[in-house]
Write an enzyme that holds these catalytic residues in place. Sequence first.
Site, PDB file in Angstrom:
ATOM      1  N   LYS A  82       0.259  -2.920  -8.429  1.00 55.56           N
ATOM      2  CA  LYS A  82      -0.121  -3.946  -7.447  1.00 55.56           C
ATOM      3  C   LYS A  82      -1.300  -4.783  -7.915  1.00 55.56           C
ATOM      4  O   LYS A  82      -1.565  -5.856  -7.358  1.00 55.56           O
ATOM      5  CB  LYS A  82      -0.417  -3.321  -6.079  1.00 55.56           C
ATOM      6  CG  LYS A  82      -1.631  -2.429  -6.013  1.00 55.56           C
ATOM      7  CD  LYS A  82      -1.779  -1.822  -4.629  1.00 55.56           C
ATOM      8  CE  LYS A  82      -2.970  -0.877  -4.547  1.00 55.56           C
ATOM      9  NZ  LYS A  82      -4.261  -1.517  -4.744  1.00 55.56           N
ATOM     10  N   ASP A  83      -2.026  -4.318  -8.956  1.00 62.12           N
ATOM     11  CA  ASP A  83      -3.159  -5.075  -9.492  1.00 62.12           C
ATOM     12  C   ASP A  83      -2.765  -5.977 -10.659  1.00 62.12           C
ATOM     13  O   ASP A  83      -3.605  -6.707 -11.176  1.00 62.12           O
ATOM     14  CB  ASP A  83      -4.264  -4.126  -9.963  1.00 62.12           C
ATOM     15  CG  ASP A  83      -4.971  -3.432  -8.809  1.00 62.12           C
ATOM     16  OD1 ASP A  83      -4.897  -3.945  -7.683  1.00 62.12           O
ATOM     17  OD2 ASP A  83      -5.582  -2.369  -9.044  1.00 62.12           O
ATOM     18  N   ARG A 130      -3.438  -8.742   3.158  1.00 60.90           N
ATOM     19  CA  ARG A 130      -2.187  -8.250   3.754  1.00 60.90           C
ATOM     20  C   ARG A 130      -2.473  -7.242   4.855  1.00 60.90           C
ATOM     21  O   ARG A 130      -1.891  -7.309   5.951  1.00 60.90           O
ATOM     22  CB  ARG A 130      -1.316  -7.605   2.667  1.00 60.90           C
ATOM     23  CG  ARG A 130      -0.069  -6.914   3.210  1.00 60.90           C
ATOM     24  CD  ARG A 130       0.635  -6.110   2.118  1.00 60.90           C
ATOM     25  NE  ARG A 130      -0.202  -5.049   1.578  1.00 60.90           N
ATOM     26  CZ  ARG A 130      -0.329  -3.844   2.128  1.00 60.90           C
ATOM     27  NH1 ARG A 130       0.309  -3.548   3.261  1.00 60.90           N
ATOM     28  NH2 ARG A 130      -1.098  -2.927   1.566  1.00 60.90           N
TER      29      ARG A 130
END
Length: 308
Positions: A82-83, A130
């Site tokens: 996710k990074d 998010r």
Amino acid sequence: MSDRLVIATRESPLAMWQAEHVQALLQNQYPQCSVELLGMTTRGDQILDKTLSKIGGKGLFVKELEVAMMEGAAHLAVHSLKDVPMVLPEEFVLAAVSEREDPRDAFVSPRYASLDEMPAGAVVGTASLRRELMVRSRYPHLVVKPIRGNVGTRLKKLDSGEYDALVMAAAGLKRLKLQERIRAVISDEVSLPSPGQGALGIECCAGDEATIAAVQFLNDPKTAACTAAERTVSRLLGGSCQVPLAAYATIDGEEMRLRALIGDHTTGEMVTTELRGPWTTGVEMAHQAVKSLMDQGAQTYLDKILGK
């Protein structure tokens, strides 16, 4: 393959766990090879007084590692997927995606058992737009404050009373053996995960065919297919830390279920979509998902968030 492999990694406890995990797998697969770690501090680790969306995004966690690979100091880098930026520089490839750990978000609090129990005005900390969008949408009576730092730093700020609760990635807490801090795992029906959440990405130089071949055994085809669909949604929506979006794919048998959303983290408004199809068509489904979001007005959110 050479008789030596060097893994570039950030030096945060979670990043080191991830790198050591991959190191052990590689060492077991290639016992004749020396697998070493090259610990590094990135700009993303150094700048802790601003949110990622204001200092350049998640790419700040990978740049120094990429330089190390380009200069020959390392052969591969291990990242929380996710990074990893949605578009890599052409000199690099995402060579493997590991089998996913729990992709869901976790509720962490010394005072409350769940978000549902928190009273009006209670403070929730998160580093993610998010997650902020999710809280504002479903729990508008709560106060959301940004929080930066590694997992341990965030937990110290929580324990000191700066926050009443945190929303964090369940995978990171479990990997660091901090699962006892999780008061509740938040259903993906309530908090749709970030693209790639829970998976590890192995990055190599595009021309380093020997290393790319060496790490292929780490690749989980179905996790790779799910995260490719998720990352395509994010890329098509200009995916960065500045855009509060979620995309999450799962596979049941031969069918992929892809859900995605985008919204305004300051108001809690959002649009959502869901598609199903053969798991081998995830990228095509991602294009359809983005079209569905755009048809519902996603561009309005993008224009507002990105200041267009």
